[in-house]
Write an enzyme that holds these catalytic residues in place. Structure first.
Site, PDB file in Angstrom:
ATOM      1  N   GLU A  51      12.004 -23.053  -9.957  1.00 53.42           N
ATOM      2  CA  GLU A  51      11.415 -22.260 -11.016  1.00 53.42           C
ATOM      3  C   GLU A  51      11.536 -22.491 -12.400  1.00 53.42           C
ATOM      4  OE1 GLU A  51      11.370 -17.961  -9.955  1.00 53.42           O
ATOM      5  OE2 GLU A  51      10.807 -18.231  -7.836  1.00 53.42           O
ATOM      6  N   GLU A  93       1.931 -19.349 -10.870  1.00 52.96           N
ATOM      7  CA  GLU A  93       2.080 -18.032 -10.402  1.00 52.96           C
ATOM      8  C   GLU A  93       1.801 -16.813 -11.244  1.00 52.96           C
ATOM      9  OE1 GLU A  93       5.184 -16.897  -7.693  1.00 52.96           O
ATOM     10  OE2 GLU A  93       4.482 -14.830  -7.533  1.00 52.96           O
TER      11      GLU A  93
HETATM   12  O1  KIV Z   1       8.898 -18.086  -2.395  1.00 51.31           O
HETATM   13  C1  KIV Z   1       7.711 -18.327  -2.396  1.00 51.31           C
HETATM   14  O2  KIV Z   1       7.178 -17.867  -1.115  1.00 51.31           O
HETATM   15  C2  KIV Z   1       6.974 -19.006  -3.242  1.00 51.31           C
HETATM   16  C3  KIV Z   1       5.676 -18.912  -3.054  1.00 51.31           C
HETATM   17  C4  KIV Z   1       4.863 -17.569  -3.181  1.00 51.31           C
HETATM   18  C5  KIV Z   1       4.613 -19.910  -4.176  1.00 51.31           C
HETATM   19  O3  KIV Z   1       7.479 -19.362  -4.095  1.00 51.31           O
END
Ligand code: KIV
Length: 257
Positions: free
Chosen positions: A116, A183
């Protein structure tokens, strides 16, 4: 079983041919296998497993050991799709640490890793891609930062924030990201990002104009009835089926049926 390079080529072709990317999460063998057999392009062992499998309030508690354990199980079930895994919180604070942990995930069966953050994460992203490990970016609302941010907040509402997200996406694309998860981004901004990058964007709560969509599978199948984000449409009621089967079984065992 297709080779990794065949799978990567097929994945990259999706954006070029205009076919949407279908990505879903898995944390165990049966889910990974069911997703693969249903034709999902990318099975993500996301750190959302911290919430929907391990019962934590958010993804922040998830460890590398958790990710490796679940990734190994999913890997055993997936033959055709790409398998990606999240680097959990605090596992990629320096480029060296990011690369070391990315290698651990690859060793456990990941075809690609996800982390991220945008430009601020470029040194880590470049270290991973430079070592030949396919990387998926993740920008916008970042679940691993939920505690610092004080909640899940939509991103790209102001011009400055929107421009920053476009620059983040372009930087990740230039660095060679395989795809970027968008997201909780204002749909018009997600559409602008999608038009600005060569790699596929995969949206979650970011509107329909991304190159594909990702959902947490528990949300898709109604497997986690205590919370479901408003943008996720449940297309099954797994929790209801399980509760019904258990109640019927108990009634039979106790001689009530
Ligand atoms: O952790 C997860 O499931 C994710 C998705 C929602 C993209 O990062």
């Amino acid at each position: 079983m297709r080779s990794l390079s065949e799978k990567l080529t097929a994945f990259r072709l999706l954006k070029r041919t205009g076919e949407k990317v279908g990505m879903l999460t898995a944390a165990d063998y049966p889910t990974g296998r069911l997703l693969d057999e249903a034709g999902v392009d990318f099975v993500l062992v996301g750190d959302s497993l911290g919430m929907v499998v391990l019962g934590y309030p958010d993804t922040v508690e998830v460890t590398m050991a958790d990710m490796v354990h679940h990734l190994r199980a999913v890997r055993r079930g997936v033959e055709r799709a790409l398998v990606g895994a999240d680097l959990p919180w605090h596992s990629y604070e320096t480029p060296e640490q990011a690369l070391e942990n990315a290698r651990v995930l690859v060793e456990a069966g990941a075809d690609a890793v996800k982390l991220e953050g945008g430009r601020v994460m470029l040194p880590q992203i470049e270290a991973i891609i430079g070592a030949g490990i396919p990387l998926v970016g993740h920008i916008g609302m970042l679940p691993q930062s939920v505690r610092e941010e004080g909640g899940y907040k939509k991103k790209g509402r102001t011009e400055v924030e929107a421009a920053g997200l476009v620059e983040d996406a372009k930087a990740l694309d230039r660095a060679g990201a395989l795809a970027i998860v968008l997201e909780g981004i204002v749909p018009a901004v997600a559409a602008e990002i999608t038009a600005s990058v060569g790699c596929a964007t995969v949206g979650i709560g970011s509107g329909v104009d991304c190159d594909g969509q990702v959902l947490v599978t528990a949300d898709l199948v109604g497997g986690f009835p205590w919370f479901r984000p408003p943008f996720a449409k449940a297309r099954a009621d797994v929790a209801g089926s399980v509760s019904g089967a258990v109640r019927e079984y108990l009634a039979v065992v106790k001689g009530e049926l």
